[in-house]
Design a protein around this motif. Structure first.
Motif, PDB file in Angstrom:
ATOM      1  N   THR A 209       0.633  -1.346   0.084  1.00 53.86           N
ATOM      2  CA  THR A 209       0.121  -0.080  -0.060  1.00 53.86           C
ATOM      3  C   THR A 209       0.855   1.218  -0.137  1.00 53.86           C
ATOM      4  O   THR A 209       0.524   2.107  -0.447  1.00 53.86           O
ATOM      5  CB  THR A 209      -0.755   0.235   1.329  1.00 53.86           C
ATOM      6  N   LYS A 210       1.983   1.199   0.644  1.00 56.17           N
ATOM      7  CA  LYS A 210       2.784   2.514   0.843  1.00 56.17           C
ATOM      8  C   LYS A 210       3.498   2.627  -0.520  1.00 56.17           C
ATOM      9  O   LYS A 210       3.226   3.065  -1.186  1.00 56.17           O
ATOM     10  CB  LYS A 210       3.551   2.020   2.199  1.00 56.17           C
ATOM     11  N   TYR A 211       5.155   2.705  -0.227  1.00 59.23           N
ATOM     12  CA  TYR A 211       5.956   3.363  -1.346  1.00 59.23           C
ATOM     13  C   TYR A 211       5.998   2.321  -2.301  1.00 59.23           C
ATOM     14  O   TYR A 211       6.148   2.804  -3.405  1.00 59.23           O
ATOM     15  CB  TYR A 211       7.448   3.300  -0.760  1.00 59.23           C
ATOM     16  N   LEU A 212       5.764   0.943  -2.321  1.00 60.43           N
ATOM     17  CA  LEU A 212       5.773   0.040  -3.462  1.00 60.43           C
ATOM     18  C   LEU A 212       4.921   0.735  -4.438  1.00 60.43           C
ATOM     19  O   LEU A 212       4.905   0.798  -5.555  1.00 60.43           O
ATOM     20  CB  LEU A 212       5.782  -1.303  -3.205  1.00 60.43           C
ATOM     21  N   THR A 213       3.436   0.963  -4.042  1.00 55.57           N
ATOM     22  CA  THR A 213       2.349   1.526  -4.997  1.00 55.57           C
ATOM     23  C   THR A 213       2.769   2.960  -5.044  1.00 55.57           C
ATOM     24  O   THR A 213       2.778   3.324  -6.257  1.00 55.57           O
ATOM     25  CB  THR A 213       1.142   1.110  -4.311  1.00 55.57           C
ATOM     26  N   GLY A 214       2.916   3.640  -3.986  1.00 57.91           N
ATOM     27  CA  GLY A 214       3.400   4.846  -3.937  1.00 57.91           C
ATOM     28  C   GLY A 214       2.345   6.018  -4.140  1.00 57.91           C
ATOM     29  O   GLY A 214       2.863   7.267  -4.194  1.00 57.91           O
ATOM     30  N   ASN A 215       1.279   5.645  -4.532  1.00 58.69           N
ATOM     31  CA  ASN A 215       0.250   6.901  -4.972  1.00 58.69           C
ATOM     32  C   ASN A 215      -0.988   6.646  -4.305  1.00 58.69           C
ATOM     33  O   ASN A 215      -1.817   7.283  -4.602  1.00 58.69           O
ATOM     34  CB  ASN A 215       0.129   6.652  -6.464  1.00 58.69           C
ATOM     35  N   GLY A 216      -0.922   5.895  -2.957  1.00 62.51           N
ATOM     36  CA  GLY A 216      -2.277   5.831  -2.228  1.00 62.51           C
ATOM     37  C   GLY A 216      -3.482   5.376  -2.921  1.00 62.51           C
ATOM     38  O   GLY A 216      -4.592   5.995  -2.538  1.00 62.51           O
ATOM     39  N   THR A 217      -3.342   4.405  -3.725  1.00 62.54           N
ATOM     40  CA  THR A 217      -4.580   4.087  -4.469  1.00 62.54           C
ATOM     41  C   THR A 217      -5.073   2.396  -3.950  1.00 62.54           C
ATOM     42  O   THR A 217      -6.205   2.590  -3.889  1.00 62.54           O
ATOM     43  CB  THR A 217      -4.305   3.878  -6.145  1.00 62.54           C
ATOM     44  N   VAL A 218      -4.150   1.585  -3.660  1.00 62.71           N
ATOM     45  CA  VAL A 218      -4.533   0.286  -3.488  1.00 62.71           C
ATOM     46  C   VAL A 218      -3.998  -0.333  -1.990  1.00 62.71           C
ATOM     47  O   VAL A 218      -2.941   0.095  -1.940  1.00 62.71           O
ATOM     48  CB  VAL A 218      -4.575  -0.786  -4.632  1.00 62.71           C
ATOM     49  N   THR A 219      -4.636  -1.110  -1.353  1.00 61.58           N
ATOM     50  CA  THR A 219      -3.882  -1.682  -0.416  1.00 61.58           C
ATOM     51  C   THR A 219      -3.487  -3.271  -0.681  1.00 61.58           C
ATOM     52  O   THR A 219      -4.129  -3.749  -1.805  1.00 61.58           O
ATOM     53  CB  THR A 219      -4.992  -2.036   0.674  1.00 61.58           C
ATOM     54  N   GLY A 220      -2.561  -3.555  -0.041  1.00 58.91           N
ATOM     55  CA  GLY A 220      -2.036  -5.016  -0.479  1.00 58.91           C
ATOM     56  C   GLY A 220      -0.734  -5.174   0.118  1.00 58.91           C
ATOM     57  O   GLY A 220      -0.120  -4.543   1.204  1.00 58.91           O
ATOM     58  N   GLY A 221      -0.419  -6.457   0.158  1.00 58.90           N
ATOM     59  CA  GLY A 221       0.821  -7.118   1.296  1.00 58.90           C
ATOM     60  C   GLY A 221       1.468  -7.918   0.348  1.00 58.90           C
ATOM     61  O   GLY A 221       0.912  -8.686  -0.398  1.00 58.90           O
ATOM     62  N   VAL A 222       2.979  -8.223   0.659  1.00 55.16           N
ATOM     63  CA  VAL A 222       3.539  -9.557   0.256  1.00 55.16           C
ATOM     64  C   VAL A 222       4.365 -10.249   1.435  1.00 55.16           C
ATOM     65  O   VAL A 222       4.738  -9.449   2.260  1.00 55.16           O
ATOM     66  CB  VAL A 222       4.323  -9.341  -0.998  1.00 55.16           C
ATOM     67  N   VAL A 223       4.667 -11.547   1.253  1.00 48.91           N
ATOM     68  CA  VAL A 223       5.511 -12.107   2.059  1.00 48.91           C
ATOM     69  C   VAL A 223       6.854 -12.698   1.181  1.00 48.91           C
ATOM     70  O   VAL A 223       6.286 -13.349   0.291  1.00 48.91           O
ATOM     71  CB  VAL A 223       4.820 -13.416   2.759  1.00 48.91           C
ATOM     72  N   LEU A 292      10.106   3.198  -8.271  1.00 48.60           N
ATOM     73  CA  LEU A 292      10.547   3.139  -6.980  1.00 48.60           C
ATOM     74  C   LEU A 292      11.815   3.676  -6.678  1.00 48.60           C
ATOM     75  O   LEU A 292      11.737   4.499  -5.634  1.00 48.60           O
ATOM     76  CB  LEU A 292      10.485   1.417  -6.630  1.00 48.60           C
ATOM     77  N   SER A 293      12.571   3.251  -7.392  1.00 52.59           N
ATOM     78  CA  SER A 293      14.269   4.044  -7.044  1.00 52.59           C
ATOM     79  C   SER A 293      14.185   5.535  -7.297  1.00 52.59           C
ATOM     80  O   SER A 293      14.597   6.284  -6.112  1.00 52.59           O
ATOM     81  CB  SER A 293      15.174   3.368  -7.962  1.00 52.59           C
ATOM     82  N   LEU A 294      13.538   6.088  -8.130  1.00 51.27           N
ATOM     83  CA  LEU A 294      13.522   7.487  -8.609  1.00 51.27           C
ATOM     84  C   LEU A 294      12.907   8.068  -7.266  1.00 51.27           C
ATOM     85  O   LEU A 294      13.011   9.221  -6.976  1.00 51.27           O
ATOM     86  CB  LEU A 294      12.849   7.719  -9.688  1.00 51.27           C
ATOM     87  N   ARG A 295      11.573   7.554  -6.878  1.00 54.91           N
ATOM     88  CA  ARG A 295      10.926   8.409  -5.844  1.00 54.91           C
ATOM     89  C   ARG A 295      11.632   7.986  -4.586  1.00 54.91           C
ATOM     90  O   ARG A 295      11.612   9.065  -3.751  1.00 54.91           O
ATOM     91  CB  ARG A 295       9.508   7.418  -5.855  1.00 54.91           C
ATOM     92  N   MET A 296      12.228   7.034  -4.313  1.00 55.90           N
ATOM     93  CA  MET A 296      12.941   7.001  -2.922  1.00 55.90           C
ATOM     94  C   MET A 296      13.962   7.938  -2.883  1.00 55.90           C
ATOM     95  O   MET A 296      14.394   8.454  -1.739  1.00 55.90           O
ATOM     96  CB  MET A 296      13.234   5.449  -2.615  1.00 55.90           C
ATOM     97  N   GLN A 297      14.903   8.176  -3.937  1.00 55.89           N
ATOM     98  CA  GLN A 297      15.742   9.015  -3.853  1.00 55.89           C
ATOM     99  C   GLN A 297      15.218  10.409  -3.596  1.00 55.89           C
ATOM    100  O   GLN A 297      15.642  11.096  -2.765  1.00 55.89           O
ATOM    101  CB  GLN A 297      16.511   9.030  -5.462  1.00 55.89           C
ATOM    102  N   ARG A 298      14.071  10.819  -4.132  1.00 54.40           N
ATOM    103  CA  ARG A 298      13.535  12.341  -3.754  1.00 54.40           C
ATOM    104  C   ARG A 298      12.975  12.147  -2.466  1.00 54.40           C
ATOM    105  O   ARG A 298      12.989  13.214  -1.786  1.00 54.40           O
ATOM    106  CB  ARG A 298      12.481  12.447  -4.855  1.00 54.40           C
ATOM    107  N   HIS A 299      12.204  11.036  -2.085  1.00 49.55           N
ATOM    108  CA  HIS A 299      11.509  11.063  -0.701  1.00 49.55           C
ATOM    109  C   HIS A 299      12.840  11.277   0.482  1.00 49.55           C
ATOM    110  O   HIS A 299      12.656  11.863   1.228  1.00 49.55           O
ATOM    111  CB  HIS A 299      11.180   9.622  -0.452  1.00 49.55           C
ATOM    112  N   VAL A 300      13.952  10.737   0.057  1.00 51.01           N
ATOM    113  CA  VAL A 300      14.954  10.657   0.973  1.00 51.01           C
ATOM    114  C   VAL A 300      15.615  12.212   1.180  1.00 51.01           C
ATOM    115  O   VAL A 300      15.799  12.799   2.270  1.00 51.01           O
ATOM    116  CB  VAL A 300      15.975   9.671   0.956  1.00 51.01           C
ATOM    117  N   GLU A 301      15.908  12.642  -0.033  1.00 53.84           N
ATOM    118  CA  GLU A 301      16.364  14.053  -0.252  1.00 53.84           C
ATOM    119  C   GLU A 301      15.469  15.069   0.357  1.00 53.84           C
ATOM    120  O   GLU A 301      16.081  15.948   1.159  1.00 53.84           O
ATOM    121  CB  GLU A 301      16.213  14.183  -1.852  1.00 53.84           C
ATOM    122  N   ASN A 302      14.287  14.961   0.048  1.00 55.72           N
ATOM    123  CA  ASN A 302      13.056  15.830   0.859  1.00 55.72           C
ATOM    124  C   ASN A 302      13.039  15.925   2.389  1.00 55.72           C
ATOM    125  O   ASN A 302      13.036  16.806   3.037  1.00 55.72           O
ATOM    126  CB  ASN A 302      11.845  15.738   0.303  1.00 55.72           C
TER     127      ASN A 302
END
Lengths: 430, 166
Positions: A209-223, A292-302
């Motif tokens: 649901t969180k960063y992997l999707t990244g846009n707050g649209t759907v819930t989900g999980g993985v193991v 994901l990688s592009l967004r995470m770089q910017r998330h961390v920078e901000n």
């Protein structure tokens, strides 16, 4: 296991698990919106039901769109396989289900998302399971808490609501000594910032649901299963090693080797608990992972910029961001999280609970929601919301004391975010 | 478990691609035993499977009669390209030596030891004779992975390609 190590993360986040559709040539992964799949013949059907063949039977178990997501996350995490679930909370139950019998327990970090604290301290008791909460940095405390019914250790890599990062290698060493798997919730870090399996974890769970999707649209999980835990040697997890009555006495580890946990999760877990991910959700999450990688770089920078600004503001008591040089975890971050400490943290407002509530009501660009890991910046007062069901002691341990506000920093212009926090802090502390 | 040896996908693909006939030593007629899964699967993927198990001589598995030992495989079977060992590690060496003695002249190319079966000394003896050795792996799982079948259940197949699948 495979040769995918030769490809970089940015390539894998786009290509792993996905090939052009063999029937139509469709380049983007199609949404296979179907419940069931036609068998070739009766023998084929029987072989699928016997787990002699791998294929599609019914979408409660497997679905081609969900399978792409499973393989992609398994690849990014460096695991052998993954199983998709309807939410992060479902993934947590699915990670424990093959390991636990009534009377069994887990040892878990006390720095967890409030909903997980409740799931582990209250709800799992209905299954006859229990959890012992410890300071996960105190490896002696983990060992002291273990008994013969301990079946797993659980922690978050970057803990929610922020400020703490786990020393996964140190916890994994204890897990290996106790011969139980270490489960790491890697939601807040994502495999771009932290790959728990490389540091010794045996299983990884995500709220997609969180960063992997990244846009707050759907819930989900993985193991995700590393395939690295030797169930037979440990001999503590009968679901993996003992004959399974529902499959005529088949033993999962003996039959499926390093893939046993994932096969069990599909054949028993999804079959009987039914916490399946929807194909539409898998599709939305796959779109997100491509960047994901592009967004995470910017998330961390901000996050770095905003945490630094807040730390120097006289209206703020302290900031817990583990990426700050002042953080007690700065050394650990440099070593085990070299790409950054994520974008989730808390800060304490002078004026306590009242000022926090006022602040949350005064922001304009930050969204007041109970989510994290969105492209949008998010704000919440954990003590009155996500961590509300906890005792004051549990809130304090989790880093969700009444005087702190949690931020999930998005990928907007950092100057705009700082300006918004500046005016809201003025309103809150006026 | 001992540390698992590392094999490249290309190497495993070559082995599974060149093999036609496989002798499975220690295979069980019991349908829920892993060896039975492997024999059934390989027989449905175009391999000729020769079951070897002294305790079940005379029965048939997937159309093939069970034979007592590698030495007892009739000449009419033609070349035997691979031996797949379903015995505990301490018994693997004897099977390897028998295979090298009787099957080397009959086209033996590969000795495969199942998950959990590792005998480095025996592997060395086989490799010295030019026979490839794979240990601690399952040819069924590797075949399923390399052919993308495991992709259907969310496993990491290692297949990265933007081409249309054949």
């Amino acid at each position: 296991m495979s040769d995918t190590k030769s490809y970089g993360f940015d390539t894998l986040q786009i290509h792993a698990g996905s090939q052009p559709d063999p029937t139509t040539g469709a380049r983007q992964t199609p949404i296979y919106q179907t419940t069931s799949y036609v068998f070739r013949d009766a023998e084929h059907a029987a072989a699928l039901f016997n787990l002699q063949e791998v294929g599609y039977i019914y979408s409660r178990l497997t679905n081609p769109t969900v399978a792409v997501l499973q393989e992609r996350v398994a690849t990014l995490e460096g695991g052998v396989g993954a199983v998709g679930c309807s939410s992060g909370h479902a993934a947590q139950i699915m990670s424990l289900f093959p390991l636990m019998r009534p009377g069994d327990n887990i040892i878990t970090s006390n720095r967890l998302y409030g909903g997980t604290v409740t799931q582990f301290s209250q709800t799992i008791k209905r299954f006859g399971w229990s959890a012992t909460f410890v300071d996960i940095d105190d490896t002696a405390a983990i060992e002291a808490a273990a008994d013969e019914n301990t079946k797993a250790i659980f922690c978050e890599s970057i803990a929610n609501p922020g400020g703490h990062v786990a020393d996964i290698a140190a916890v994994a060493a204890v897990a290996n000594k106790l011969q139980v798997p270490l489960i790491v919730d890697n939601t807040s870090a994502t495999p771009y910032l932290c790959r728990p399996i490389e540091q010794g974890a045996h299983l990884v769970v995500h709220s997609t649901t969180k960063y992997l999707t990244g846009n707050g649209t759907v819930t989900g999980g993985v193991v995700v299963d590393s395939g690295n835990f030797d169930w037979t040697a440990a001999g503590k997890h009968p679901s993996m090693t003992e004959p399974e009555p529902a499959y005529h006495g088949l033993k999962f580890h003996e039959t499926f080797g390093p893939m046993a946990f994932t096969f069990h999760s599909i054949a028993i877990g999804l079959r009987d608990l039914g916490m399946t991910m929807a194909p539409q959700s898998a599709f939305q999450t796959l779109l997100g992972i491509e960047t994901l990688s592009l967004r995470m770089q910017r998330h961390v920078e901000n996050a770095q910029k905003i945490a630094t600004w807040l730390e120097n503001d006289p209206r703020v008591d302290f900031v817990t961001y583990a990426g700050l040089p002042s953080s007690p975890y700065a050394e650990r971050v440099a070593k085990a999280y070299p790409r950054g400490a994520g974008a989730l943290f808390t800060f304490a407002v002078k004026g306590g609970y009242e000022a926090c509530v006022k602040l949350v009501d005064s922001v304009e660009i930050f969204s007041h929601v109970a989510n994290l890991g969105d492209t949008r910046s998010l704000i919440i007062h954990s003590a009155s919301t996500t961590h509300r069901q906890l005792t004051p002691e549990q809130q304090e341990a989790a880093g969700a004391a009444p005087n702190v506000v949690r931020l999930s920093i998005g990928i907007e212009d950092p100057e705009d975010l700082i300006r918004d926090l500046d005016q809201a802090l003025s309103a809150a502390t006026a | 478990m001992s540390e698992a040896p590392n094999y490249s996908d290309t190497h495993l693909r070559t082995i599974l691609g060149r093999t036609r006939t496989i002798a499975l030593v220690g295979v069980s007629p019991n349908p829920v035993r892993p060896s039975n899964y492997v024999a059934r699967y390989l027989s449905t993927r175009g391999y000729r499977v020769i079951p070897v198990n002294p305790g079940h001589v005379g029965k048939t598995m997937f159309g093939a009669p069970i034979v007592e030992s590698l030495s007892a495989i009739p000449a009419s079977e033609g070349p035997i390209h691979m031996v797949d060992i379903f015995r505990r590690a301490e018994h693997a060496g004897a099977v390897v030596d028998e295979a090298l003695t009787v099957l080397l002249p009959r086209g033996l190319q590969t000795i495969w030891m199942q998950i959990g079966v590792i005998d480095t000394e025996a592997a060395k003896r086989a490799e010295e004779k030019g026979v490839d050795v794979v240990m601690d792996r399952c040819p069924k799982l590797e075949h399923q992975r390399l052919h993308g079948e495991l992709r259907k259940a969310g496993f990491n197949t290692g297949r990265i390609s933007a081409r249309l699948p054949r």
